[in-house]
Motif scaffolding. Structure first.
Motif, mmCIF file in Angstrom:
data_model
loop_
_atom_site.group_PDB
_atom_site.id
_atom_site.type_symbol
_atom_site.label_atom_id
_atom_site.label_comp_id
_atom_site.label_asym_id
_atom_site.label_seq_id
_atom_site.Cartn_x
_atom_site.Cartn_y
_atom_site.Cartn_z
ATOM 1 N N GLN A 109 3.213 -8.248 3.156
ATOM 2 C CA GLN A 109 2.612 -6.973 2.808
ATOM 3 C C GLN A 109 3.504 -5.845 3.318
ATOM 4 O O GLN A 109 4.312 -6.033 4.204
ATOM 5 C CB GLN A 109 1.216 -6.858 3.395
ATOM 6 C CG GLN A 109 1.131 -7.186 4.868
ATOM 7 C CD GLN A 109 -0.296 -7.483 5.301
ATOM 8 O OE1 GLN A 109 -1.104 -6.593 5.370
ATOM 9 N NE2 GLN A 109 -0.592 -8.736 5.569
ATOM 10 N N ALA A 110 3.319 -4.684 2.719
ATOM 11 C CA ALA A 110 4.129 -3.531 3.113
ATOM 12 C C ALA A 110 3.317 -2.251 3.005
ATOM 13 O O ALA A 110 2.448 -2.125 2.140
ATOM 14 C CB ALA A 110 5.371 -3.438 2.234
ATOM 15 N N ALA A 111 3.587 -1.316 3.907
ATOM 16 C CA ALA A 111 3.050 0.042 3.816
ATOM 17 C C ALA A 111 4.218 0.942 3.424
ATOM 18 O O ALA A 111 5.256 0.943 4.092
ATOM 19 C CB ALA A 111 2.462 0.485 5.149
ATOM 20 N N LEU B 247 -2.655 0.593 -4.220
ATOM 21 C CA LEU B 247 -2.403 -0.756 -3.714
ATOM 22 C C LEU B 247 -1.806 -1.521 -4.886
ATOM 23 O O LEU B 247 -2.411 -1.588 -5.954
ATOM 24 C CB LEU B 247 -3.711 -1.390 -3.255
ATOM 25 C CG LEU B 247 -3.586 -2.747 -2.565
ATOM 26 C CD1 LEU B 247 -2.955 -2.603 -1.189
ATOM 27 C CD2 LEU B 247 -4.960 -3.395 -2.422
ATOM 28 N N SER C 191 -2.609 7.532 -3.642
ATOM 29 C CA SER C 191 -2.361 6.222 -3.047
ATOM 30 C C SER C 191 -2.563 5.136 -4.088
ATOM 31 O O SER C 191 -3.237 5.346 -5.094
ATOM 32 C CB SER C 191 -3.287 5.986 -1.858
ATOM 33 O OG SER C 191 -4.591 5.723 -2.309
ATOM 34 N N LEU D 12 5.234 4.804 2.685
ATOM 35 C CA LEU D 12 4.908 6.232 2.672
ATOM 36 C C LEU D 12 5.973 6.940 1.847
ATOM 37 O O LEU D 12 7.174 6.762 2.084
ATOM 38 C CB LEU D 12 4.869 6.797 4.098
ATOM 39 C CG LEU D 12 3.837 6.145 5.034
ATOM 40 C CD1 LEU D 12 3.893 6.788 6.419
ATOM 41 C CD2 LEU D 12 2.431 6.245 4.463
ATOM 42 N N MET E 92 1.430 5.382 -0.283
ATOM 43 C CA MET E 92 0.731 6.637 -0.025
ATOM 44 C C MET E 92 1.719 7.794 -0.150
ATOM 45 O O MET E 92 2.776 7.778 0.494
ATOM 46 C CB MET E 92 0.163 6.643 1.395
ATOM 47 C CG MET E 92 -0.864 5.549 1.649
ATOM 48 S SD MET E 92 -2.428 6.289 2.108
ATOM 49 C CE MET E 92 -3.473 4.831 2.095
ATOM 50 N N LEU F 189 0.872 -1.179 0.000
ATOM 51 C CA LEU F 189 0.000 0.000 0.000
ATOM 52 C C LEU F 189 0.907 1.227 0.000
ATOM 53 O O LEU F 189 1.657 1.447 0.944
ATOM 54 C CB LEU F 189 -0.907 -0.002 1.238
ATOM 55 C CG LEU F 189 -1.866 1.183 1.364
ATOM 56 C CD1 LEU F 189 -2.804 1.274 0.173
ATOM 57 C CD2 LEU F 189 -2.685 1.062 2.643
#
Lengths: 304, 304
Positions: B95-97, B36, B34, B99, B17, B15
């Protein structure tokens, strides 16, 4: 089909990650734990209700993207009726990245609203609203929200409003006279009424029209007042180990409405609300630790 | 069915952003943009190849959760063969976020590896590996990786290795003699060989066995050397406006292997690699701006 609660709001998909540090600069870090979970205040309240055994349905407009399909699939799996959800094939859905600092639970939330926009009032499933005991709103999809509250009011459906911490807008003064059950965060009550003490904010909100008002203050519990003259403080339930407070407030709403839909007293409903909110902090994500009714009753019996 | 490239690695779902600030403390902020998007170095290289028109297949072990199903669905949609992907129903996927700071592209990456663990060597689809022109690896699923390289070497399949910036491990010295095409980040080359200058690192890596080595240095381009005595610097392609560098290196691998699979020279392959990597920085997410072959050729014609 009749519903205990029909909700109108904005559903999101949240990626939650438990981390050592909220990143102030460039870094690569491994999360202690993570969860992809549906969110949104109204939707999480409905999932809370569904988990307790209530019949619920969600109204929202989501995008036709992967996120939108996941949002609907997750509500379906939770037992929330999604037959009246509107889908805009060409737009994107709301999503959020939530970093939770392990040592103190501090959260850095980054959200992206998606492009699906507001649900047009003409797309509301009016029959579904009339078939509910309670309509639950939080002011999102503003024109549809007002229209839904009017439909509910005319049909004798109880109107419930969730006022989130930073969500107060002056236009809400148009909605509040249509609201029966008004449960708001203390920051909302202060912004709306100018009264900084939650009990004063609750009394002030009653004067806008609601029959029941609760003002929530996190771990300091909630103040509940009614047009019938009831007034009491509901303490927050302590839990041994708080993992993540995401969704605790939404679950409080779900628990409260569950009590009201079952015909319980205000005190019993507030006690349910407080317990469900507390239990929901035991796992990462806004919905992962929601209790079934048997678990809720067991928790409350145990606490006496 | 024959494949141009079969890949073995770890797929993730990211994800991304775009934000004003990387959050050093508690905050709620709205993202500018953003996405996905599927990630993972080998998987993104395969998607690059598929977009250019190559026949590819992915080998990985993912969880049976929502993320795992999304990973497989996204590869399918990109035209990567997923028929040999292993799924562990009871485990979670990576999974990864991510920024991305808008003003300078600085990235804060939080990743959660999932619980699906390593692909057992016994679960490798050996026929698929033997049916490929090139096997692409990055050292993940270590035992399966070694086994796959041995199978490929015995079958006359070219073995390609991606050494990421912080990915060097001493055990890789066991793999490198089985590698034909070794393309690594300059940090990897330095850790592995002790040579801090990328051109020296490239020469040193040749001595471990590969026939072709490239050492990549981001916007400073790449150094390519071969056992046949070729040695040149491939400049990075400038792009007008870099949105997000996620996946640029993975796309470089895809472009390079595309050239080799099509029988192009090292220089032509490196030029493809550099252009594909650059083009992939034009949109948020590791795969959103990958070019089709016609777009790549047009871009290169335009640059002369």
């Amino acid at each position: 089909m009749n519903y205990d609660v029909v909700g109108l709001g904005v559903c999101t998909m949240d990626l939650l990650m438990v981390v050592d540090e909220l990143p102030g600069g460039e870094l690569v870090q491994r999360a202690h734990d993570s969860a992809l979970a549906g969110g949104g205040p109204v939707a999480t309240a409905l999932v809370t209700l569904a988990r307790l055994g209530a019949r619920t349905a969600m109204l929202d407009l989501v995008g036709g993207d992967l996120i939108g399909r996941m949002i609907v699939a997750e509500l379906d799996a939770a037992g929330v009726d999604t037959s009246a959800m509107a889908i805009d094939a060409g737009s994107t859905s709301s999503q959020a990245a939530v970093l939770v600092r392990k040592r103190d639970g501090a959260r850095a939330i980054t959200f992206a609203p998606g492009t699906s926009g507001e649900l047009p009032p003409g797309q509301l499933n009016e029959e579904m609203i009339r078939a509910a005991k309670i309509l639950h709103l939080n002011g999102r999809h503003w024109q549809a929200c007002l229209r839904a509250a009017q439909i509910a009011r005319e049909a004798g459906v109880v109107v419930s409003f969730d006022g989130g911490s930073h969500r107060y807008r002056a236009e809400h003064l148009e909605l509040l006279p249509l609201v029966d059950v008004c449960i708001v965060a203390e920051e909302y009550a202060a912004s709306c009424t100018g009264a900084s003490a939650p009990e004063r904010g609750a009394e002030a909100l009653l004067r806008y029209g609601p029959k029941v008002v609760a003002v929530t203050s996190g771990t300091r519990g909630s103040h509940v007042v009614s047009a019938d003259g009831e007034s009491f403080h509901q303490p927050a339930c302590p839990v041994d180990r708080v993992v993540d407070t995401t969704g605790a407030g939404d679950a409080y709403h779900g628990g409260f409405l569950f009590g009201l839909a079952r015909g319980l007293s205000l005190k019993e409903s507030a006690r349910y609300a407080s317990a469900v909110g507390a239990l929901n902090t035991r796992a990462l994500g806004g919905r992962a630790a929601l209790p079934a009714l048997s678990q809720l009753d067991e928790f409350l019996d145990h606490r006496g």
